[in-house]
Design an enzyme around this catalytic site. Structure first.
Site, PDB file in Angstrom:
ATOM      1  N   ALA A  66       0.864  -1.178   0.000  1.00 41.27           N
ATOM      2  CA  ALA A  66       0.000   0.000   0.000  1.00 41.27           C
ATOM      3  C   ALA A  66       0.902   1.230   0.000  1.00 41.27           C
ATOM      4  O   ALA A  66       2.073   1.152   0.400  1.00 41.27           O
ATOM      5  CB  ALA A  66      -0.885  -0.022   1.239  1.00 41.27           C
ATOM      6  N   GLY A 111       0.692  -5.112   0.815  1.00 40.74           N
ATOM      7  CA  GLY A 111      -0.503  -5.194  -0.033  1.00 40.74           C
ATOM      8  C   GLY A 111      -0.238  -5.878  -1.361  1.00 40.74           C
ATOM      9  O   GLY A 111      -1.162  -6.431  -1.974  1.00 40.74           O
ATOM     10  N   GLU A 114      -0.431  -9.466  -0.602  1.00 42.53           N
ATOM     11  CA  GLU A 114      -1.847  -9.740  -0.311  1.00 42.53           C
ATOM     12  C   GLU A 114      -2.656  -9.831  -1.604  1.00 42.53           C
ATOM     13  O   GLU A 114      -3.528 -10.679  -1.742  1.00 42.53           O
ATOM     14  CB  GLU A 114      -2.410  -8.657   0.618  1.00 42.53           C
ATOM     15  N   GLU A 134       4.837  -5.251   7.034  1.00 44.95           N
ATOM     16  CA  GLU A 134       4.096  -4.238   7.813  1.00 44.95           C
ATOM     17  C   GLU A 134       4.647  -4.062   9.216  1.00 44.95           C
ATOM     18  O   GLU A 134       4.685  -2.952   9.751  1.00 44.95           O
ATOM     19  CB  GLU A 134       2.605  -4.626   7.881  1.00 44.95           C
TER      20      GLU A 134
HETATM   21  N1  CO8 Z   1       4.602   3.266  -0.710  1.00 42.96           N
HETATM   22  C1  CO8 Z   1       5.009   4.455  -1.210  1.00 42.96           C
HETATM   23  N2  CO8 Z   1       6.169   4.621  -1.875  1.00 42.96           N
HETATM   24  C2  CO8 Z   1       6.947   3.537  -2.026  1.00 42.96           C
HETATM   25  C3  CO8 Z   1       6.588   2.275  -1.524  1.00 42.96           C
HETATM   26  C4  CO8 Z   1       5.352   2.163  -0.834  1.00 42.96           C
HETATM   27  N3  CO8 Z   1       4.891   0.997  -0.348  1.00 42.96           N
HETATM   28  N4  CO8 Z   1       7.585   1.401  -1.814  1.00 42.96           N
HETATM   29  C5  CO8 Z   1       8.524   2.085  -2.493  1.00 42.96           C
HETATM   30  N5  CO8 Z   1       8.143   3.378  -2.625  1.00 42.96           N
HETATM   31  C6  CO8 Z   1       8.870   4.464  -3.300  1.00 42.96           C
HETATM   32  C7  CO8 Z   1      10.075   4.909  -2.498  1.00 42.96           C
HETATM   33  O1  CO8 Z   1       9.707   5.823  -1.481  1.00 42.96           O
HETATM   34  C8  CO8 Z   1      10.934   5.522  -3.568  1.00 42.96           C
HETATM   35  O2  CO8 Z   1      10.425   6.817  -3.857  1.00 42.96           O
HETATM   36  P1  CO8 Z   1      11.487   8.026  -4.152  1.00 42.96           P
HETATM   37  O3  CO8 Z   1      12.193   7.621  -5.434  1.00 42.96           O
HETATM   38  O4  CO8 Z   1      10.602   9.213  -4.317  1.00 42.96           O
HETATM   39  O5  CO8 Z   1      12.414   8.063  -2.982  1.00 42.96           O
HETATM   40  C9  CO8 Z   1      10.656   4.668  -4.801  1.00 42.96           C
HETATM   41  O6  CO8 Z   1       9.421   3.971  -4.507  1.00 42.96           O
HETATM   42  C10 CO8 Z   1      11.734   3.617  -5.019  1.00 42.96           C
HETATM   43  O7  CO8 Z   1      11.901   2.884  -3.826  1.00 42.96           O
HETATM   44  P2  CO8 Z   1      13.301   2.691  -3.077  1.00 42.96           P
HETATM   45  O8  CO8 Z   1      14.231   3.821  -3.411  1.00 42.96           O
HETATM   46  O9  CO8 Z   1      13.019   2.419  -1.639  1.00 42.96           O
HETATM   47  O10 CO8 Z   1      13.835   1.378  -3.823  1.00 42.96           O
HETATM   48  P3  CO8 Z   1      14.836   0.291  -3.235  1.00 42.96           P
HETATM   49  O11 CO8 Z   1      15.219  -0.581  -4.376  1.00 42.96           O
HETATM   50  O12 CO8 Z   1      15.918   0.919  -2.441  1.00 42.96           O
HETATM   51  O13 CO8 Z   1      13.934  -0.575  -2.196  1.00 42.96           O
HETATM   52  C11 CO8 Z   1      11.963  -1.761  -1.465  1.00 42.96           C
HETATM   53  C12 CO8 Z   1      12.849  -1.319  -2.672  1.00 42.96           C
HETATM   54  C13 CO8 Z   1      12.713  -2.765  -0.613  1.00 42.96           C
HETATM   55  C14 CO8 Z   1      10.724  -2.428  -2.047  1.00 42.96           C
HETATM   56  C15 CO8 Z   1      11.591  -0.514  -0.629  1.00 42.96           C
HETATM   57  O14 CO8 Z   1      11.079   0.481  -1.499  1.00 42.96           O
HETATM   58  C16 CO8 Z   1      10.574  -0.780   0.435  1.00 42.96           C
HETATM   59  O15 CO8 Z   1      10.897  -1.336   1.466  1.00 42.96           O
HETATM   60  N6  CO8 Z   1       9.297  -0.355   0.186  1.00 42.96           N
HETATM   61  C17 CO8 Z   1       8.248  -0.465   1.168  1.00 42.96           C
HETATM   62  C18 CO8 Z   1       7.759  -1.880   1.299  1.00 42.96           C
HETATM   63  C19 CO8 Z   1       6.696  -1.972   2.374  1.00 42.96           C
HETATM   64  O16 CO8 Z   1       6.926  -1.738   3.535  1.00 42.96           O
HETATM   65  N7  CO8 Z   1       5.464  -2.369   1.960  1.00 42.96           N
HETATM   66  C20 CO8 Z   1       4.339  -2.498   2.855  1.00 42.96           C
HETATM   67  C21 CO8 Z   1       3.527  -1.253   2.881  1.00 42.96           C
HETATM   68  S1  CO8 Z   1       2.234  -1.305   4.068  1.00 42.96           S
HETATM   69  C22 CO8 Z   1       1.025  -2.256   3.354  1.00 42.96           C
HETATM   70  O17 CO8 Z   1       1.172  -2.746   2.263  1.00 42.96           O
HETATM   71  C23 CO8 Z   1      -0.222  -2.425   4.135  1.00 42.96           C
HETATM   72  C24 CO8 Z   1      -1.366  -3.043   3.308  1.00 42.96           C
HETATM   73  C25 CO8 Z   1      -2.710  -2.836   3.951  1.00 42.96           C
HETATM   74  C26 CO8 Z   1      -3.168  -1.396   3.885  1.00 42.96           C
HETATM   75  C27 CO8 Z   1      -4.569  -1.213   4.354  1.00 42.96           C
HETATM   76  C28 CO8 Z   1      -5.154   0.180   4.286  1.00 42.96           C
HETATM   77  C29 CO8 Z   1      -4.540   1.204   3.406  1.00 42.96           C
END
Ligand code: CO8
Length: 260
Positions: A66, A111, A114, A134
């Site tokens: 998400a 998500g 999921e 999460e």
């Molecule tokens: N949301 C928003 N932006 C994101 C997300 C995300 N989930 N994942 C990556 N991005 C963005 C980064 O902020 C970055 O943006 P910018 O270039 O502006 O800095 C861009 O994508 C590229 O990402 P990274 O630079 O971080 O890329 P890396 O190769 O270094 O890392 C990863 C890749 C490991 C995937 C890393 O981006 C990461 O850890 N992302 C988050 C993963 C995460 O925690 N996902 C779970 C989110 S919570 C969730 O899914 C809950 C679901 C239920 C929700 C219910 C109600 C809403």
């Protein structure tokens, strides 16, 4: 139908739906969830579509979860509503009555994992990583990850993944039964399309009833699920496709199913 964050392409009986926010690794914001709902309903009611493939734009990510920008600022009430809204959309995927193949081309996190679990079949690129991170954000999954993961890989393995938040490689996900197949990254879409073509050639009513028997049946007591299965068996016996399938077998030829 026009979408800002999705690409929808039809190739005969197979539709390919691509989550298209590569700058944020295809993170699901509220708008994308809403567009997904509209797209899935359209595909469900399109009789020409027999199988759907869902994938992510770009080389790196299926869906990285998400959108954390939205999660970071939402109120508790909004958080609950957003989770329920997403759960309904993922339920639509699971219950659309057609096989949905997740072609996992990279990160399938939170998500994203999921959504993949709501699909019928998961095919992962050998470069993909899956997980429910999460816990590392101080939250819990909200799109039914605690429920589907435990049902797919078992309670013990699900709890380990949910409590560590670890990202696991595709091969490990395959070992756990979280993905059905792992293929070289360059072959992913070709494999997904070929699998989709195999499923698209099956009798659509029987496909729909198998999906219903498994998904609905697992929520019923065993004895009731058996009666449900027997009823679907009786119903499917009334289809032209049943006559075609059995006749083709006896005539030693390939069946041509029409979905009637
Ligand atoms: N949301 C928003 N932006 C994101 C997300 C995300 N989930 N994942 C990556 N991005 C963005 C980064 O902020 C970055 O943006 P910018 O270039 O502006 O800095 C861009 O994508 C590229 O990402 P990274 O630079 O971080 O890329 P890396 O190769 O270094 O890392 C990863 C890749 C490991 C995937 C890393 O981006 C990461 O850890 N992302 C988050 C993963 C995460 O925690 N996902 C779970 C989110 S919570 C969730 O899914 C809950 C679901 C239920 C929700 C219910 C109600 C809403």
């Amino acid at each position: 139908m026009a979408f800002d964050n999705l690409l929808l392409e039809r190739d005969g009986a197979v539709a390919v739906l691509t989550i298209n926010r590569p700058k944020v690794l295809n993170a699901l914001n509220g708008q994308t969830i809403d567009e997904l709902r509209r797209a899935i309903l359209e595909l469900k009611h399109d009789a020409g579509v027999r199988v759907v493939i869902i994938t992510g734009a770009g080389e790196k990510s299926f869906i990285a979860g998400a959108d954390i920008n939205e999660i970071a600022v939402q109120s508790p009430i909004d958080g609950r509503e957003h989770a329920i809204r997403g759960q309904h959309v993922f339920d639509l995927i699971e219950h659309m009555g057609k096989p949905v193949i997740a072609a996992i081309n990279g990160y399938a996190l939170g998500g994203g994992c999921e959504l993949a679990m709501a699909c019928t079949i998961r095919i992962a690129a050998d470069t993909a990583k899956l997980g429910q991170p999460e816990i590392n954000l101080g939250i819990v999954p909200g799109y039914a990850g605690t429920q589907r993961l435990a049902r797919i890989v078992g309670r013990g393995r699900a709890l380990e993944l949910l409590l560590t938040g670890d990202q696991i490689p595709a091969q490990e996900a395959h070992r756990l039964g979280l993905v059905n197949r792992v293929v070289p990254a360059g072959d992913l879409m070709q494999e997904a399309r070929s699998f989709a073509a195999t499923l698209a050639a099956k009798a659509p009513v029987a496909v729909r009833y198998i999906l219903e028997a498994v998904h609905k049946g697992l929520d019923m007591p065993f004895s009731q699920a058996q009666i449900f299965e027997a009823t679907l068996f009786g119903l499917v016996s009334a289809t032209e496709d049943m006559k075609e399938g059995t006749t083709a077998f006896l005539e030693k030829r390939k069946a041509e199913f029409k979905g009637r």
